[in-house]
Design a protein around this motif. Sequence first.
Motif, short mmCIF file in Angstrom:
data_model
loop_
_atom_site.label_atom_id
_atom_site.label_comp_id
_atom_site.label_asym_id
_atom_site.label_seq_id
_atom_site.Cartn_x
_atom_site.Cartn_y
_atom_site.Cartn_z
N GLN A 6 58.56 57.97 3.87
CA GLN A 6 57.53 58.42 4.08
C GLN A 6 57.02 56.24 3.85
O GLN A 6 58.00 55.87 2.83
CB GLN A 6 56.88 58.58 2.75
N PRO B 115 54.54 61.79 5.18
CA PRO B 115 56.28 62.59 5.71
C PRO B 115 56.66 62.33 6.47
O PRO B 115 55.63 63.06 7.28
CB PRO B 115 56.93 62.67 3.76
N VAL C 264 60.80 54.41 2.07
CA VAL C 264 60.98 56.14 0.78
C VAL C 264 62.06 56.65 1.38
O VAL C 264 61.02 57.62 2.70
CB VAL C 264 60.04 56.64 -0.53
N TYR D 207 63.72 60.25 1.74
CA TYR D 207 63.98 61.89 0.57
C TYR D 207 64.67 62.39 0.84
O TYR D 207 64.89 62.99 2.27
CB TYR D 207 62.43 62.22 0.44
N PHE E 209 59.78 67.78 -3.19
CA PHE E 209 60.18 66.37 -3.29
C PHE E 209 61.10 65.12 -4.66
O PHE E 209 60.29 65.73 -5.38
CB PHE E 209 59.62 65.01 -3.37
N LYS F 104 62.50 61.77 -6.03
CA LYS F 104 62.24 60.36 -6.40
C LYS F 104 62.12 59.38 -5.22
O LYS F 104 61.53 59.13 -5.02
CB LYS F 104 62.34 59.94 -7.23
N GLY F 105 63.29 60.56 -4.66
CA GLY F 105 63.74 59.64 -2.92
C GLY F 105 63.80 57.62 -3.15
O GLY F 105 64.07 57.49 -4.80
N ARG G 271 64.00 53.69 -2.90
CA ARG G 271 62.93 53.09 -1.60
C ARG G 271 63.95 51.73 -1.27
O ARG G 271 64.20 51.23 -1.74
CB ARG G 271 62.79 51.61 -2.50
N TYR H 53 49.86 68.98 -0.88
CA TYR H 53 51.06 68.09 -1.87
C TYR H 53 49.20 67.68 -2.43
O TYR H 53 48.49 67.22 -1.90
CB TYR H 53 52.24 67.51 -1.61
N GLN I 263 49.50 63.05 -4.30
CA GLN I 263 50.84 62.06 -4.86
C GLN I 263 49.68 60.91 -5.39
O GLN I 263 49.15 60.92 -4.67
CB GLN I 263 51.33 61.05 -3.42
N GLN J 60 54.45 57.56 -7.09
CA GLN J 60 54.66 58.66 -7.29
C GLN J 60 54.74 59.30 -6.75
O GLN J 60 54.99 58.38 -5.54
CB GLN J 60 53.74 59.08 -8.46
N SER J 61 56.59 60.45 -6.60
CA SER J 61 56.46 61.70 -5.00
C SER J 61 55.36 62.39 -5.16
O SER J 61 54.67 62.32 -5.83
CB SER J 61 58.32 61.68 -5.82
#
Lengths: 109, 117
Positions: free
Chosen positions: A38, A44, A85, A87, A99, A101-102, A104, B36, B38, B42-43
């Motif tokens: 993303q 994403p 980011v 994932y 998802f 936190k992935g 960065r 979703y 966001q 945050q995710s």
Amino acid sequence: DAKTTQPPSMDCAEGRAANLPCNHSTISGNEYVYWYRQIHSQGPQYIIHGLKNNETNEMASLIITEDRKSSTLILPHATLRDTAVYYCIVRVLGDKIIFGKGTRLHILP
Amino acid sequence: GAVVSQHPSWVICKSGTSVKIECRSLDFQATTMFWYRQFPKQSLMLMATSNEGSKATYEQGVEKDKFLINHASLTLSTLTVTSAHPEDSSFYICSADEGVSYTDTQYFGPGTRLTVL
């Protein structure tokens, strides 16, 4: 809860390969490993996915360990546009995506 | 890859009003779409799963009467935020599932930024 563990952040020099690790020690036999990224303020973007064999496409390579408990996404020649980011997700085909936190990824000029 | 669009890309509304967000799969049919949201830094958090011709399935903690989802066709799902309040300000993203096969992949829309004043 996400089923994967990733480092919160990584740096990579522009032009070098970026190797992003992911742990998924509880992965089930019918779960695939997916990678999305993303870029800031965008939706994403799908990168690649695989079950147990290594996979490669025009964007990246996916290396999955033999026991399938971890994997690595490789961006062969990172550019500034790869800052995002990333994932790592495990899912059964057709299932919803949860998802974590992935990671960065910062590409340094 | 497949393309998913969202409309509008951003919206500002007054508190208490309702806002509708559209999600379209442009070059494939999607029996299932996902919504979703966001918050900053945050995710993505899954809100609901939308199946064409049936009621949406909401994740725990998401108010179904506040976030109305309609999946009227194989290429369109809508999310309506009813009686929006400032705490509903967020980035809303949809995704569409292209189907069950080895290449099964969810494709995401560009997102809609909602600001409630």
